[in-house]
Scaffold this active site. Structure first.
Site, PDB file in Angstrom:
ATOM      1  N   TYR A 186     -19.083 -13.079 -64.243  1.00  0.00           N
ATOM      2  CA  TYR A 186     -20.278 -13.083 -65.105  1.00  0.00           C
ATOM      3  C   TYR A 186     -21.502 -12.558 -64.352  1.00  0.00           C
ATOM      4  O   TYR A 186     -22.198 -11.659 -64.830  1.00  0.00           O
ATOM      5  CB  TYR A 186     -20.522 -14.498 -65.627  1.00  0.00           C
ATOM      6  CG  TYR A 186     -21.635 -14.605 -66.649  1.00  0.00           C
ATOM      7  CD1 TYR A 186     -21.457 -14.162 -67.961  1.00  0.00           C
ATOM      8  CD2 TYR A 186     -22.862 -15.176 -66.314  1.00  0.00           C
ATOM      9  CE1 TYR A 186     -22.478 -14.268 -68.907  1.00  0.00           C
ATOM     10  CE2 TYR A 186     -23.886 -15.289 -67.249  1.00  0.00           C
ATOM     11  CZ  TYR A 186     -23.682 -14.837 -68.540  1.00  0.00           C
ATOM     12  OH  TYR A 186     -24.703 -14.946 -69.464  1.00  0.00           O
ATOM     13  N   LYS A 219     -23.699  -9.103 -65.045  1.00  0.00           N
ATOM     14  CA  LYS A 219     -25.116  -9.125 -65.423  1.00  0.00           C
ATOM     15  C   LYS A 219     -25.971  -8.351 -64.409  1.00  0.00           C
ATOM     16  O   LYS A 219     -26.964  -7.724 -64.787  1.00  0.00           O
ATOM     17  CB  LYS A 219     -25.603 -10.559 -65.577  1.00  0.00           C
ATOM     18  CG  LYS A 219     -24.953 -11.288 -66.761  1.00  0.00           C
ATOM     19  CD  LYS A 219     -25.241 -10.585 -68.076  1.00  0.00           C
ATOM     20  CE  LYS A 219     -24.810 -11.396 -69.280  1.00  0.00           C
ATOM     21  NZ  LYS A 219     -25.098 -10.707 -70.555  1.00  0.00           N
TER      22      LYS A 219
HETATM   23  N1  NAD Z   1     -26.888 -19.200 -73.709  1.00  0.00           N
HETATM   24  C1  NAD Z   1     -27.372 -19.096 -72.482  1.00  0.00           C
HETATM   25  O1  NAD Z   1     -27.704 -20.102 -71.813  1.00  0.00           O
HETATM   26  C2  NAD Z   1     -27.551 -17.732 -71.865  1.00  0.00           C
HETATM   27  C3  NAD Z   1     -28.140 -17.665 -70.598  1.00  0.00           C
HETATM   28  C4  NAD Z   1     -28.318 -16.430 -70.004  1.00  0.00           C
HETATM   29  C5  NAD Z   1     -27.935 -15.269 -70.658  1.00  0.00           C
HETATM   30  N2  NAD Z   1     -27.359 -15.349 -71.878  1.00  0.00           N
HETATM   31  C6  NAD Z   1     -26.970 -14.091 -72.532  1.00  0.00           C
HETATM   32  O2  NAD Z   1     -27.519 -14.033 -73.837  1.00  0.00           O
HETATM   33  C7  NAD Z   1     -26.665 -13.254 -74.681  1.00  0.00           C
HETATM   34  C8  NAD Z   1     -26.324 -14.044 -75.933  1.00  0.00           C
HETATM   35  O3  NAD Z   1     -25.688 -15.246 -75.528  1.00  0.00           O
HETATM   36  P1  NAD Z   1     -25.413 -16.465 -76.546  1.00  0.00           P
HETATM   37  O4  NAD Z   1     -25.576 -17.699 -75.736  1.00  0.00           O
HETATM   38  O5  NAD Z   1     -26.175 -16.274 -77.805  1.00  0.00           O
HETATM   39  O6  NAD Z   1     -23.843 -16.222 -76.795  1.00  0.00           O
HETATM   40  P2  NAD Z   1     -22.904 -16.630 -78.022  1.00  0.00           P
HETATM   41  O7  NAD Z   1     -21.546 -16.812 -77.457  1.00  0.00           O
HETATM   42  O8  NAD Z   1     -23.518 -17.738 -78.809  1.00  0.00           O
HETATM   43  O9  NAD Z   1     -22.926 -15.293 -78.902  1.00  0.00           O
HETATM   44  C9  NAD Z   1     -22.310 -14.118 -78.416  1.00  0.00           C
HETATM   45  C10 NAD Z   1     -21.909 -13.261 -79.615  1.00  0.00           C
HETATM   46  O10 NAD Z   1     -21.259 -12.089 -79.091  1.00  0.00           O
HETATM   47  C11 NAD Z   1     -20.121 -11.814 -79.892  1.00  0.00           C
HETATM   48  N3  NAD Z   1     -19.147 -11.047 -79.106  1.00  0.00           N
HETATM   49  C12 NAD Z   1     -18.455 -11.455 -78.013  1.00  0.00           C
HETATM   50  N4  NAD Z   1     -17.617 -10.476 -77.614  1.00  0.00           N
HETATM   51  C13 NAD Z   1     -17.802  -9.418 -78.461  1.00  0.00           C
HETATM   52  C14 NAD Z   1     -17.240  -8.116 -78.551  1.00  0.00           C
HETATM   53  N5  NAD Z   1     -16.264  -7.700 -77.712  1.00  0.00           N
HETATM   54  N6  NAD Z   1     -17.678  -7.296 -79.531  1.00  0.00           N
HETATM   55  C15 NAD Z   1     -18.634  -7.707 -80.403  1.00  0.00           C
HETATM   56  N7  NAD Z   1     -19.196  -8.937 -80.374  1.00  0.00           N
HETATM   57  C16 NAD Z   1     -18.788  -9.783 -79.403  1.00  0.00           C
HETATM   58  C17 NAD Z   1     -19.592 -13.180 -80.299  1.00  0.00           C
HETATM   59  O11 NAD Z   1     -18.758 -13.098 -81.440  1.00  0.00           O
HETATM   60  C18 NAD Z   1     -20.891 -13.945 -80.543  1.00  0.00           C
HETATM   61  O12 NAD Z   1     -21.332 -13.826 -81.897  1.00  0.00           O
HETATM   62  C19 NAD Z   1     -25.453 -12.887 -73.832  1.00  0.00           C
HETATM   63  O13 NAD Z   1     -25.638 -11.588 -73.289  1.00  0.00           O
HETATM   64  C20 NAD Z   1     -25.469 -13.937 -72.730  1.00  0.00           C
HETATM   65  O14 NAD Z   1     -24.812 -13.502 -71.557  1.00  0.00           O
HETATM   66  C21 NAD Z   1     -27.156 -16.552 -72.505  1.00  0.00           C
END
Ligand code: NAD
Length: 278
Positions: free
Chosen positions: A165, A169
């Protein structure tokens, strides 16, 4: 149609812009899609979860704004190209791309199997490139646009036991800077937003334990875990004309976590008991 409850809508100049958000069926991506719609943009909700994408579009349509759900697996070039063609046909050329879809899993580096490593890199890094290429071509044809890539604080500092991961990133950060340099001459900007701890379906399993939640809140200067609007508002701003001279940058939206490392170092006379912190 702009939402009258969003007074900054015309200030952002996103009305009628075509904004594409990947991974927008839930979590941070769904909130980004809703916020674009609230400032008058036409929104494409891309996800491989079609039921979730359709629900987000129905919510947006209920506000009077325009959104389409587009089935897309960002790891598959043919699927991304089909999605880009569908967006251009139904909404017009893409003005804004938000690369947001990503995945994570728990694993120590010494135990990772290469298939799983490649699967995660395919979503978190290759998928970002494929979408940047497909929608970037539309921006080049239109004479400009803006990309925002959602990375993570894990791209700045190692997040152990999360497979590749952090590596993915960190790659997104450099991909964005490269795009900023290579596409600048076409009027295209590229920036990163790096969240830290945000409550979404991806992270909910962590916050199910109230003790973990409290400990995490205590180490944050903001004293609260982030919510999707905290991230979406910054993404929308960076996408907009108001950030028109900002490119190649990475904005940490982390409640201050990245500045708080030295509070973890014991300092005689300034120790707080757990009771003080509660
Ligand atoms: N939640 C956190 O604490 C956090 C922290 C740092 C960074 N992020 C980043 O924020 C972004 C959103 O995260 P989130 O927490 O909302 O995630 P989440 O898992 O709630 O949502 C991710 C979405 O991506 C879709 N997805 C996954 N693989 C896919 C693919 N191959 N093709 C199309 N769609 C796909 C999933 O179906 C889902 O709807 C991500 O890039 C994540 O790395 C999140």
């Amino acid at each position: 149609m702009t939402n009258p409850n969003t007074p900054h809508a015309s200030w952002l100049e996103l009305e009628n812009k075509v904004c594409v958000v990947t991974g927008a069926a839930g979590g941070i991506g769904a909130e980004i899609a809703r916020q674009f719609a609230a400032v008058g943009a036409r929104v494409a909700v891309l996800d491989r979860d079609q039921a979730g994408a359709s629900r987000v579009c129905a919510d947006i349509a209920a506000t009077g704004a325009r959104a389409i759900a587009v089935d897309c697996d960002i790891t598959d070039k043919a699927s991304v190209d089909r999605a880009a063609a569908a967006v251009e046909r139904e909404l017009g050329r893409c003005d804004v791309l938000v690369n947001n879809a990503a995945a994570i899993y728990a694993a120590a580096l010494m135990d990772i199997e290469m298939d799983r490593w490649r699967q995660l890199m395919a979503v978190n890094l290759d998928g970002f490139l494929l979408c940047s290429q497909a929608f970037g071509r539309q921006m080049i044809a239109a004479g400009g646009g803006s990309m925002v890539h959602v990375a993570s604080i894990s791209g700045h500092v190692p997040q152990p036991y999360s497979g590749p991961y952090s590596v993915s990133k960190a790659g997104v950060k450099m991909l964005s800077r490269l795009l900023a340099v290579e596409l600048g001459e076409h009027g295209i900007r590229s920036n990163v937003v790096s969240p830290a701890m945000v409550r979404t379906p991806m992270s909910e399993v962590i916050y199910a334990d109230p003790a973990v939640l409290r400990k995490r809140e205590q180490i944050l200067p903001a004293r609260r875990i982030g919510a999707p609007p905290d991230i979406a508002e910054v993404v929308v701003y960076l996408s907009s004309a108001r950030a028109g001279y900002v490119t190649g940058q990475d904005v940490l939206v982390d409640g201050g976590l990245s500045t708080a490392w030295l509070t973890l170092v014991p300092r005689p006379g300034f120790e707080k008991s757990d009771a003080d912190k509660a």
